[in-house]
Design a protein around this motif. Structure first.
Motif, mmCIF file in Angstrom:
data_model
loop_
_atom_site.group_PDB
_atom_site.id
_atom_site.type_symbol
_atom_site.label_atom_id
_atom_site.label_comp_id
_atom_site.label_asym_id
_atom_site.label_seq_id
_atom_site.Cartn_x
_atom_site.Cartn_y
_atom_site.Cartn_z
ATOM 1 N N THR A 131 64.487 43.149 3.277
ATOM 2 C CA THR A 131 65.798 44.123 3.285
ATOM 3 C C THR A 131 66.875 43.045 3.508
ATOM 4 O OG1 THR A 131 64.362 45.965 3.827
ATOM 5 C CG2 THR A 131 66.708 46.036 4.208
ATOM 6 N N PRO A 132 67.781 43.109 2.942
ATOM 7 C CA PRO A 132 68.758 41.896 3.313
ATOM 8 C C PRO A 132 69.735 42.498 4.330
ATOM 9 C CG PRO A 132 69.334 42.920 1.263
ATOM 10 C CD PRO A 132 68.039 43.296 1.679
ATOM 11 N N VAL A 133 69.493 42.609 5.499
ATOM 12 C CA VAL A 133 70.536 42.924 6.805
ATOM 13 C C VAL A 133 70.502 41.449 7.493
ATOM 14 C CG1 VAL A 133 71.164 44.352 8.640
ATOM 15 C CG2 VAL A 133 70.349 45.262 6.390
ATOM 16 N N ILE A 134 71.093 40.895 7.553
ATOM 17 C CA ILE A 134 71.179 39.419 8.169
ATOM 18 C C ILE A 134 72.492 39.196 9.071
ATOM 19 C CG2 ILE A 134 70.815 36.904 7.805
ATOM 20 C CD1 ILE A 134 69.554 37.881 4.994
ATOM 21 N N TYR A 135 72.241 38.749 10.296
ATOM 22 C CA TYR A 135 73.144 38.360 11.074
ATOM 23 C C TYR A 135 72.890 36.615 11.433
ATOM 24 C CZ TYR A 135 73.928 43.358 11.630
ATOM 25 O OH TYR A 135 74.158 44.631 11.141
ATOM 26 N N VAL A 136 73.984 36.028 11.307
ATOM 27 C CA VAL A 136 73.915 34.805 11.616
ATOM 28 C C VAL A 136 75.118 34.234 12.572
ATOM 29 C CG1 VAL A 136 73.770 32.156 10.855
ATOM 30 C CG2 VAL A 136 72.864 34.047 9.469
ATOM 31 N N ARG A 137 74.549 33.998 13.890
ATOM 32 C CA ARG A 137 75.745 34.001 14.735
ATOM 33 C C ARG A 137 76.563 32.559 14.546
ATOM 34 N NH1 ARG A 137 74.922 35.332 20.815
ATOM 35 N NH2 ARG A 137 74.659 37.273 19.656
ATOM 36 N N ASN A 138 75.667 31.456 14.250
ATOM 37 C CA ASN A 138 76.259 29.874 14.111
ATOM 38 C C ASN A 138 75.835 29.660 12.835
ATOM 39 O OD1 ASN A 138 77.130 27.368 14.125
ATOM 40 N ND2 ASN A 138 76.793 27.013 16.415
ATOM 41 N N SER A 139 76.732 29.417 11.677
ATOM 42 C CA SER A 139 76.025 28.961 10.468
ATOM 43 C C SER A 139 76.958 27.680 10.062
ATOM 44 C CB SER A 139 76.536 30.118 9.288
ATOM 45 O OG SER A 139 77.966 30.258 9.163
ATOM 46 N N SER A 140 77.358 26.913 11.019
ATOM 47 C CA SER A 140 78.061 25.667 10.490
ATOM 48 C C SER A 140 77.314 24.706 9.721
ATOM 49 C CB SER A 140 78.594 25.183 11.891
ATOM 50 O OG SER A 140 77.647 24.782 12.743
ATOM 51 N N GLN A 141 75.800 24.634 10.021
ATOM 52 C CA GLN A 141 74.853 23.761 9.394
ATOM 53 C C GLN A 141 74.256 24.330 8.295
ATOM 54 O OE1 GLN A 141 75.036 20.507 10.614
ATOM 55 N NE2 GLN A 141 76.766 21.067 11.766
ATOM 56 N N LEU A 142 74.244 25.410 7.942
ATOM 57 C CA LEU A 142 73.416 26.321 7.169
ATOM 58 C C LEU A 142 73.927 25.737 5.687
ATOM 59 C CD1 LEU A 142 71.250 28.130 6.745
ATOM 60 C CD2 LEU A 142 72.717 30.089 6.763
ATOM 61 N N LYS A 143 73.230 25.087 4.981
ATOM 62 C CA LYS A 143 73.636 24.339 3.628
ATOM 63 C C LYS A 143 72.939 25.134 2.570
ATOM 64 C CE LYS A 143 76.339 21.516 5.865
ATOM 65 N NZ LYS A 143 77.971 21.846 5.845
ATOM 66 N N ASN A 144 71.686 25.305 2.733
ATOM 67 C CA ASN A 144 70.676 25.987 1.733
ATOM 68 C C ASN A 144 70.313 27.414 1.803
ATOM 69 O OD1 ASN A 144 70.604 23.235 0.290
ATOM 70 N ND2 ASN A 144 69.525 22.660 2.255
ATOM 71 N N VAL A 145 70.600 28.281 0.947
ATOM 72 C CA VAL A 145 70.046 29.483 1.088
ATOM 73 C C VAL A 145 69.489 29.988 0.049
ATOM 74 C CG1 VAL A 145 71.043 31.966 1.492
ATOM 75 C CG2 VAL A 145 72.066 30.314 2.707
ATOM 76 N N ASP A 146 68.290 30.536 0.102
ATOM 77 C CA ASP A 146 67.599 31.286 -0.965
ATOM 78 C C ASP A 146 67.032 32.837 -0.628
ATOM 79 O OD1 ASP A 146 65.449 32.288 -2.835
ATOM 80 O OD2 ASP A 146 64.607 30.268 -2.865
ATOM 81 N N ILE A 147 67.788 34.091 -1.557
ATOM 82 C CA ILE A 147 67.538 35.171 -0.983
ATOM 83 C C ILE A 147 66.998 36.045 -2.080
ATOM 84 C CG2 ILE A 147 68.672 37.405 -0.036
ATOM 85 C CD1 ILE A 147 70.774 35.725 1.199
ATOM 86 N N SER A 148 65.872 36.986 -1.958
ATOM 87 C CA SER A 148 65.545 37.935 -3.017
ATOM 88 C C SER A 148 65.061 39.126 -1.945
ATOM 89 C CB SER A 148 64.362 37.293 -3.797
ATOM 90 O OG SER A 148 63.355 36.938 -3.021
ATOM 91 N N PRO A 149 65.594 40.206 -2.385
ATOM 92 C CA PRO A 149 64.967 41.597 -1.804
ATOM 93 C C PRO A 149 63.709 42.032 -2.217
ATOM 94 C CG PRO A 149 66.458 42.097 -3.661
ATOM 95 C CD PRO A 149 66.223 40.666 -3.873
ATOM 96 N N VAL A 150 62.958 42.400 -1.276
ATOM 97 C CA VAL A 150 61.628 42.991 -1.405
ATOM 98 C C VAL A 150 61.722 44.374 -2.595
ATOM 99 C CG1 VAL A 150 59.678 44.507 -0.480
ATOM 100 C CG2 VAL A 150 60.637 42.766 0.783
ATOM 101 N N ASN A 151 62.681 45.149 -2.438
ATOM 102 C CA ASN A 151 62.850 46.259 -3.489
ATOM 103 C C ASN A 151 63.604 45.826 -4.864
ATOM 104 O OD1 ASN A 151 65.330 46.171 -2.324
ATOM 105 N ND2 ASN A 151 65.265 48.397 -1.640
ATOM 106 N N LEU A 152 63.761 44.817 -4.596
ATOM 107 C CA LEU A 152 64.613 44.010 -5.795
ATOM 108 C C LEU A 152 65.862 44.803 -6.345
ATOM 109 C CD1 LEU A 152 61.359 42.853 -7.915
ATOM 110 C CD2 LEU A 152 63.163 41.333 -6.506
ATOM 111 N N SER A 153 66.686 45.350 -5.288
ATOM 112 C CA SER A 153 67.888 45.912 -5.818
ATOM 113 C C SER A 153 69.115 45.579 -4.850
ATOM 114 C CB SER A 153 67.582 47.369 -5.653
ATOM 115 O OG SER A 153 67.347 47.875 -4.491
ATOM 116 N N GLY A 154 70.283 45.396 -5.306
ATOM 117 C CA GLY A 154 71.152 45.319 -4.771
ATOM 118 C C GLY A 154 71.748 43.924 -4.377
ATOM 119 N N ILE A 155 70.996 43.002 -4.494
ATOM 120 C CA ILE A 155 71.156 41.416 -4.000
ATOM 121 C C ILE A 155 72.433 41.006 -4.435
ATOM 122 C CG2 ILE A 155 69.976 40.366 -5.730
ATOM 123 C CD1 ILE A 155 70.040 39.537 -1.981
ATOM 124 N N LEU A 156 72.878 40.862 -5.577
ATOM 125 C CA LEU A 156 74.147 40.646 -6.025
ATOM 126 C C LEU A 156 75.481 41.137 -5.460
ATOM 127 C CD1 LEU A 156 73.432 40.133 -9.780
ATOM 128 C CD2 LEU A 156 73.441 38.401 -8.195
#
Length: 450
Positions: A216-241
């Motif tokens: 379930t895509p509810v994500i909080y990232v406090r410091n994302s300055s180094q975050l370069k690669n992200v791979d996201i897919s939802p469990v219920n496969l809805s609403g990700i776009l």
């Protein structure tokens, strides 16, 4: 003779400091009825000898997955071998058991033993760390898969693991709010997969580079300055776009590589403001087969391209039957949407796998060709990736003939031919001479005459 073989077997394993024990490494044959008993017996003899002979074990990997009736007393006895000096420990247990095994936290309460471990992997058990846990000051890699662990227990574990660089959490129950604390100053990779109870992920790891998430895509990232690669897919496969459009830019402002798996009940029609992913260079989007009638307006993915001025590579994978295949009718003006002035001056490579005659997909292709002046290569793979696994000499001159293509159904083959016709009629003539354009259609060697 049996006794001599047993003695020889025990002596051959007695001095090994690296133990990888499984049915394969022990040479067991599943054709025999007693192979599970033999597996437990051999592992027991090896580890008992090591324990009594005082052999220091640096690596211990136990794969007991096939043995559903393994007794907890055996596992407790085997884990005595975890002593100071051990660097890597992995335990894989069966998922289907009468009673789930609870990994004894006490084996890691010894400060010397805990501080020597660099890699810890648990599969198919319960793990409830408490404050008695020793400091895992050298632990760099932690993998918990199909493990029942509470939020408090995981909190204790992570608080003792300040050197952690790799964290994998998969199908773990007992966690609702997953918190990655700021004490994990060295964490670079985080993967959270199939944790259905997790509703919120809070990340405060300043050096995190790669984040893979399925849930379930509810994500909080406090410091994302180094975050370069992200791979996201939802469990219920809805609403990700839609989620990615509105939320991702705020949590991954510096992302360079993004992979999204679009849901089965998603309608990709939500606009996105430009320049929200200014550093994105590589984008992969997969559209899977929907439960109901396909309703993807693929052309709306233009919003991702428009929002990514630094984008260099775009891969779109369309699963078979993920879209309605519109009949190829009308002139080519039907496949151009008007009043779209956004251009991309960095995009060089585009691949669409599963290209079909869907109108919105053709419109997207035409838009990219006409609005991207930096384009160098454009590939349309008609057959959903089948031919990328073949060794068709005509298409891949450097490859060897090692087998045939995957089979295509009659309906899929008919659609593939319509897609080729669509590409020839509405797309090929728009390709600039500077662009290397390729259409991977049905393999003439494997699919001819079907």
């Amino acid at each position: 003779m049996v006794w001599r073989n047993s003695q020889r077997f025990r002596r051959s394993w007695r001095s090994y400091s690296s133990l990888i024990l499984s049915e394969r490494t022990l040479g067991l044959d599943r054709k025999t009825e007693e192979w599970k008993t033999h597996l437990i017996d051999k592992v027991d003899k090896i580890l008992t000898n090591h324990y009594h002979n005082g052999v220091k074990v640096k690596t211990l990997k136990l794969d007991i997955g096939p043995c559903r009736d393994i007794k907890a007393s055996y596992l407790d006895r085997w884990l005595r071998i975890i002593k100071p000096g051990i660097q890597e420990f992995s335990l894989l247990l069966p998922l289907v058991v009468n009673k789930i095994y609870s990994f004894p936290c006490s084996v890691l309460s010894n400060e010397a033993a805990a501080s020597s471990i660099q890699s810890l992997s648990l599969f198919g058990c319960a793990f409830h760390p408490t404050s008695i846990l020793g400091r895992l000051r050298r632990l760099k890699s932690l993998s918990l898969r199909y493990v029942h662990v509470t939020e408090d227990g995981l909190g204790h574990l992570l608080s003792k693991s300040s050197a952690l660089e790799w964290l994998e959490i998969e199908a773990c129950s007992g966690i609702i709010c997953l918190k990655i604390p700021c004490t994990l100053q060295q964490l670079k990779f985080l993967s959270v997969q199939k944790c259905e109870m997790v509703k919120v992920v809070e990340i405060d790891a300043p050096r995190l580079c790669s984040f893979r998430y399925c849930g379930t895509p509810v994500i909080y990232v406090r410091n994302s300055s180094q975050l370069k690669n992200v791979d996201i897919s939802p469990v219920n496969l809805s609403g990700i776009l839609s989620y990615a459009r509105f939320s991702l830019p705020s949590i991954a402002q510096n992302v360079e590589s993004l992979t999204l798996l679009a849901g089965r009940i998603e309608n990709a029609n939500t606009p996105m403001l430009p320049s929200k992913l200014p550093h994105l260079k590589n984008l992969k989007i997969s559209l899977i087969k929907p439960w109901s009638s396909p309703n993807y307006d693929v052309f709306s993915l233009v919003s991702f391209l428009d929002a990514s001025p630094a984008l260099e590579s775009f891969v779109l994978r369309v699963e078979q039957d993920a879209m309605m295949h519109d009949p190829v009718v009308g002139d080519d003006t039907e496949y151009r949407r008007q009043n779209l002035e956004c251009r991309n001056n960095s995009l060089r490579k585009v691949m669409i796998t599963g290209f079909c005659s869907a109108k919105s997909l053709v419109e997207l292709t035409v838009h990219i060709l006409e609005r991207t002046h930096s384009l160098e290569r454009f590939t349309l793979d008609i057959t959903y990736g089948y031919d990328r696994r073949t060794c068709n000499i005509a298409k891949f001159p450097t490859a060897r003939m090692i087998g045939q293509c995957w089979s295509l159904s009659k309906r899929a083959l008919e659609e593939a031919h319509r897609a080729v016709e669509t590409a020839d009629r509405y797309i090929k003539g728009r390709v600039p001479s500077s662009v290397q354009f390729e259409v991977l259609g049905p393999c003439p060697r494997c699919h001819i005459g079907k």
